[in-house]
Design an enzyme around this catalytic site. Structure first.
Site, PDB file in Angstrom:
ATOM      1  CG  ASP A 132      -1.906  -1.083   1.280  1.00 33.35           C
ATOM      2  OD1 ASP A 132      -2.049  -1.786   0.265  1.00 33.35           O
ATOM      3  OD2 ASP A 132      -2.545  -1.261   2.331  1.00 33.35           O
ATOM      4  CG  ASP A 191       1.303   3.204   4.661  1.00 38.19           C
ATOM      5  OD1 ASP A 191       0.099   3.016   4.888  1.00 38.19           O
ATOM      6  OD2 ASP A 191       2.145   2.283   4.591  1.00 38.19           O
TER       7      ASP A 191
END
Length: 206
Positions: free
Chosen positions: A131, A133
């Site tokens: 992901d 961040d």
């Protein structure tokens, strides 16, 4: 002299000798390789700072403390907004995609997590499933309608994006603040507590 130390800051200068005697071998290897540590939200003595060490595996995270006097270099997430790496990964493409939109807003933003670690240190931490961040400095309240609009922008990225709002009282997940939940989880150095307003300590709700 280092600037005020904030959660997600990356610090260099820790040595294996500063680690506890029972530190796992992978922690010693990470520090010996010259990797930075990341400031975490936890209480510590005045001359120390709570930090975390990253390993190669996702589950390899080690909490410890670092002497403030040992800090040689400090990098904030917002210093990484325009750092580029030549790796064709979803998180890198998402950052490139979102950068113009985030630059055009009035808030200071930064890159944290695996992406921030790699951008700052050069040590590979991202992979195909990573992901992205991000953090957003929000010293003044961000209303929930604007939070929802921001979530829509992030959701258009080519990989999942998580953003934390950094308020004067601690951190709250953007997606949680943009939701219909009456109370949201605010994380500070001393506790995690459900609150109605992450910017107003008088509006805490148990």
């Amino acid at each position: 002299m280092v600037n005020t130390l904030l959660a997600h800051d990356l610090l260099w200068g820790m040595t294996p000798e500063q680690l506890p005697a029972d530190a796992p071998s992978w922690v010693i290897e990470s520090i010996s390789a010259g990797q930075p540590v990341v400031v975490r939200r936890a209480l510590s003595a005045a001359d120390h700072i709570a930090v975390g060490v990253r390993g190669r595996l996702r589950e390899q995270r080690y909490a410890t403390v670092m002497s403030v006097d040992a800090i040689q270099r400090q990098v904030r997430p917002e210093a990484l907004c325009h750092v580029s790496i030549d790796r064709d990964l979803p998180a890198v493409r998402a950052l490139n995609q979102l950068r113009p939109m985030l630059d055009s807003c009035e808030w200071v933003w930064g890159v944290s997590g695996s992406a921030g670690f790699e951008l700052a240190s050069g040590f590979q931490a991202l992979h195909e499933g990573s992901d992205l961040d991000l953090i957003l400095r929000t010293p003044q309240p961000l209303n929930r309608v604007r939070a929802q609009a921001l979530v829509k922008i992030l959701d258009a990225a080519v990989c999942p994006v998580d953003m934390q709002l950094q308020t004067p009282l601690g951190a709250v997940a953007l997606r949680e603040w943009a939701s219909s939940a009456r109370r949201v989880l605010l994380k500070s150095a001393s506790q995690a507590v459900l609150v109605i307003d992450p910017w107003n300590p008088q509006e805490q709700a148990a």
